[in-house]
Design a protein around this motif. Structure first.
Motif, PDB file in Angstrom:
ATOM      1  N   ALA A   5       0.831  -1.213   0.000  1.00 39.50           N
ATOM      2  CA  ALA A   5       0.000   0.000   0.000  1.00 39.50           C
ATOM      3  C   ALA A   5       0.860   1.256   0.000  1.00 39.50           C
ATOM      4  CB  ALA A   5      -0.943  -0.008   1.199  1.00 39.50           C
ATOM      5  N   THR A   6       1.938   1.273   0.773  1.00 41.13           N
ATOM      6  CA  THR A   6       2.831   2.434   0.806  1.00 41.13           C
ATOM      7  C   THR A   6       3.515   2.611  -0.531  1.00 41.13           C
ATOM      8  OG1 THR A   6       3.203   2.257   3.180  1.00 41.13           O
ATOM      9  CG2 THR A   6       4.887   3.421   1.910  1.00 41.13           C
ATOM     10  N   LEU A   7       3.985   1.528  -1.118  1.00 40.13           N
ATOM     11  CA  LEU A   7       4.640   1.598  -2.417  1.00 40.13           C
ATOM     12  C   LEU A   7       3.679   2.131  -3.487  1.00 40.13           C
ATOM     13  CD1 LEU A   7       7.290   1.150  -3.834  1.00 40.13           C
ATOM     14  CD2 LEU A   7       6.679  -1.262  -4.098  1.00 40.13           C
ATOM     15  N   GLU A   8       2.450   1.678  -3.466  1.00 38.18           N
ATOM     16  CA  GLU A   8       1.447   2.162  -4.422  1.00 38.18           C
ATOM     17  C   GLU A   8       1.125   3.640  -4.188  1.00 38.18           C
ATOM     18  OE1 GLU A   8       0.321   0.789  -7.203  1.00 38.18           O
ATOM     19  OE2 GLU A   8       1.622  -0.915  -6.777  1.00 38.18           O
ATOM     20  N   ALA A   9       1.079   4.061  -2.933  1.00 41.09           N
ATOM     21  CA  ALA A   9       0.829   5.472  -2.622  1.00 41.09           C
ATOM     22  C   ALA A   9       1.982   6.343  -3.118  1.00 41.09           C
ATOM     23  CB  ALA A   9       0.615   5.657  -1.121  1.00 41.09           C
ATOM     24  N   VAL A  66       6.288   2.206 -15.154  1.00 43.28           N
ATOM     25  CA  VAL A  66       6.131   1.069 -16.055  1.00 43.28           C
ATOM     26  C   VAL A  66       6.240  -0.190 -15.204  1.00 43.28           C
ATOM     27  CG1 VAL A  66       7.016  -0.114 -18.092  1.00 43.28           C
ATOM     28  CG2 VAL A  66       7.180   2.388 -17.929  1.00 43.28           C
ATOM     29  N   ARG A  67       5.185  -0.937 -15.153  1.00 42.40           N
ATOM     30  CA  ARG A  67       5.146  -2.126 -14.312  1.00 42.40           C
ATOM     31  C   ARG A  67       5.681  -3.338 -15.048  1.00 42.40           C
ATOM     32  NH1 ARG A  67       2.408  -0.776  -9.682  1.00 42.40           N
ATOM     33  NH2 ARG A  67       1.419   1.233  -9.810  1.00 42.40           N
ATOM     34  N   PRO A  68       6.171  -4.317 -14.286  1.00 44.94           N
ATOM     35  CA  PRO A  68       6.016  -4.507 -12.844  1.00 44.94           C
ATOM     36  C   PRO A  68       7.048  -3.710 -12.049  1.00 44.94           C
ATOM     37  CG  PRO A  68       7.222  -6.363 -13.747  1.00 44.94           C
ATOM     38  CD  PRO A  68       6.848  -5.478 -14.917  1.00 44.94           C
ATOM     39  N   VAL A  77      12.830  -1.673  -7.192  1.00 49.97           N
ATOM     40  CA  VAL A  77      13.248  -1.156  -8.495  1.00 49.97           C
ATOM     41  C   VAL A  77      11.996  -0.732  -9.244  1.00 49.97           C
ATOM     42  CG1 VAL A  77      14.383  -1.639 -10.700  1.00 49.97           C
ATOM     43  CG2 VAL A  77      15.303  -2.635  -8.586  1.00 49.97           C
ATOM     44  N   ILE A  78      12.018   0.526  -9.697  1.00 48.68           N
ATOM     45  CA  ILE A  78      10.893   1.079 -10.443  1.00 48.68           C
ATOM     46  C   ILE A  78      11.413   1.608 -11.775  1.00 48.68           C
ATOM     47  CG2 ILE A  78       9.024   2.784 -10.488  1.00 48.68           C
ATOM     48  CD1 ILE A  78       9.230   2.901  -7.418  1.00 48.68           C
ATOM     49  N   ARG A  79      10.721   1.247 -12.832  1.00 44.22           N
ATOM     50  CA  ARG A  79      11.030   1.796 -14.158  1.00 44.22           C
ATOM     51  C   ARG A  79      10.082   2.972 -14.388  1.00 44.22           C
ATOM     52  NH1 ARG A  79       9.815  -1.339 -19.746  1.00 44.22           N
ATOM     53  NH2 ARG A  79      10.378   0.340 -21.172  1.00 44.22           N
ATOM     54  N   TRP A  80      10.678   4.134 -14.677  1.00 45.19           N
ATOM     55  CA  TRP A  80       9.907   5.357 -14.878  1.00 45.19           C
ATOM     56  C   TRP A  80      10.091   5.880 -16.290  1.00 45.19           C
ATOM     57  CZ3 TRP A  80       6.596   6.739 -11.254  1.00 45.19           C
ATOM     58  CH2 TRP A  80       6.872   6.485  -9.897  1.00 45.19           C
ATOM     59  N   ILE A  81       9.056   6.503 -16.820  1.00 42.78           N
ATOM     60  CA  ILE A  81       9.144   7.303 -18.032  1.00 42.78           C
ATOM     61  C   ILE A  81       8.642   8.702 -17.671  1.00 42.78           C
ATOM     62  CG2 ILE A  81       8.291   7.692 -20.376  1.00 42.78           C
ATOM     63  CD1 ILE A  81       8.104   4.651 -20.674  1.00 42.78           C
ATOM     64  N   ARG A  93      11.953  12.923 -23.588  1.00 42.24           N
ATOM     65  CA  ARG A  93      11.411  11.715 -22.958  1.00 42.24           C
ATOM     66  C   ARG A  93      12.561  10.999 -22.274  1.00 42.24           C
ATOM     67  NH1 ARG A  93      10.581   6.217 -24.121  1.00 42.24           N
ATOM     68  NH2 ARG A  93       8.546   5.432 -23.472  1.00 42.24           N
ATOM     69  N   ILE A  94      12.427  10.803 -20.986  1.00 39.90           N
ATOM     70  CA  ILE A  94      13.473  10.190 -20.175  1.00 39.90           C
ATOM     71  C   ILE A  94      12.955   8.865 -19.635  1.00 39.90           C
ATOM     72  CG2 ILE A  94      15.042  10.511 -18.214  1.00 39.90           C
ATOM     73  CD1 ILE A  94      15.127  12.747 -20.443  1.00 39.90           C
ATOM     74  N   GLU A  95      13.727   7.818 -19.835  1.00 38.34           N
ATOM     75  CA  GLU A  95      13.397   6.523 -19.245  1.00 38.34           C
ATOM     76  C   GLU A  95      14.523   6.161 -18.300  1.00 38.34           C
ATOM     77  OE1 GLU A  95      12.217   2.009 -20.640  1.00 38.34           O
ATOM     78  OE2 GLU A  95      12.110   3.654 -22.077  1.00 38.34           O
ATOM     79  N   GLU A  96      14.153   5.759 -17.070  1.00 40.52           N
ATOM     80  CA  GLU A  96      15.175   5.452 -16.075  1.00 40.52           C
ATOM     81  C   GLU A  96      14.717   4.315 -15.169  1.00 40.52           C
ATOM     82  OE1 GLU A  96      15.622   9.072 -13.765  1.00 40.52           O
ATOM     83  OE2 GLU A  96      14.054   8.454 -12.391  1.00 40.52           O
ATOM     84  N   LEU A  97      15.698   3.722 -14.515  1.00 42.88           N
ATOM     85  CA  LEU A  97      15.427   2.781 -13.435  1.00 42.88           C
ATOM     86  C   LEU A  97      15.822   3.454 -12.133  1.00 42.88           C
ATOM     87  CD1 LEU A  97      16.797  -0.623 -14.783  1.00 42.88           C
ATOM     88  CD2 LEU A  97      14.415   0.120 -14.617  1.00 42.88           C
ATOM     89  N   ALA A  98      14.938   3.379 -11.152  1.00 47.22           N
ATOM     90  CA  ALA A  98      15.223   3.885  -9.812  1.00 47.22           C
ATOM     91  C   ALA A  98      15.438   2.680  -8.909  1.00 47.22           C
ATOM     92  CB  ALA A  98      14.074   4.731  -9.297  1.00 47.22           C
TER      93      ALA A  98
END
Length: 122
Positions: A5-9, A66-68, A77-81, A93-98
Motif C-alpha cells: 500500500a505504501t509503495l502504491e501510494a 512502467v510495471r512490474p 526497483v521502479i522503471r519510470w518514463i 522523454r526520459i526513461e530510467e530505473l530507480a
C-alpha cells in the motif's frame, strides 16, 4: 520494507507529478539520491530543493511507472518514463530505473540509472 500500500501510494504521488511532495512524504530525513554514478545528494531538504529547481526549469512533466515494480525486502526497483516540456515548447522523454533502499516505510537511499543523452530537448 515498504508495504504494498505504501509503495502504491508513493507511485501514485509521483504519477500525479507531485515530485517534491513525494520526497517530503516518502523519504527519510537523511535520505540520499544519486544520478547514475555521480556523488549523492544528502538530506531530504536538499533533495526537495534540487527537485523543485529542476522542475522550475520546465513548463510541465508527465510521470509514468512502467510495471512490474520489483520489491525484494528493503529494495525496490521502479522503471519510470518522464516526459518533459520545456518553457520553449520542446520535449524530452526520459526513461530510467530507480533503485531504492527503504527503511521501514520510507526511502533512505536511491540511485537512478539512465542515459544522460535523453535530456536533449527536441
Amino acid at each position: 520494507m515498504p508495504t504494498p500500500a505504501t509503495l502504491e501510494a508513493f507511485i501514485a504521488r509521483v504519477e500525479s507529478n507531485a515530485h517534491v511532495e513525494a520526497i517530503r512524504d516518502f523519504y527519510t530525513e537523511d535520505a540520499t539520491m544519486r544520478e547514475n554514478f555521480e556523488a549523492p545528494r544528502v538530506g531530504r531538504e536538499a533533495l526537495m530543493a534540487h527537485e523543485a529547481k529542476a522542475l522550475a526549469r520546465t513548463a510541465s512533466v508527465t510521470s509514468q511507472c512502467v510495471r512490474p515494480v520489483f520489491l525484494n525486502g528493503d529494495h525496490v526497483v521502479i522503471r519510470w518514463i518522464f516526459e518533459f516540456t520545456s518553457k520553449e515548447g520542446t520535449k524530452a522523454r526520459i526513461e530510467e530505473l530507480a533503485y531504492q533502499r527503504w527503511r521501514g516505510e520510507k526511502v533512505c537511499e536511491e540511485q537512478f540509472f539512465y542515459d544522460p543523452k535523453q535530456f536533449a530537448f527536441r
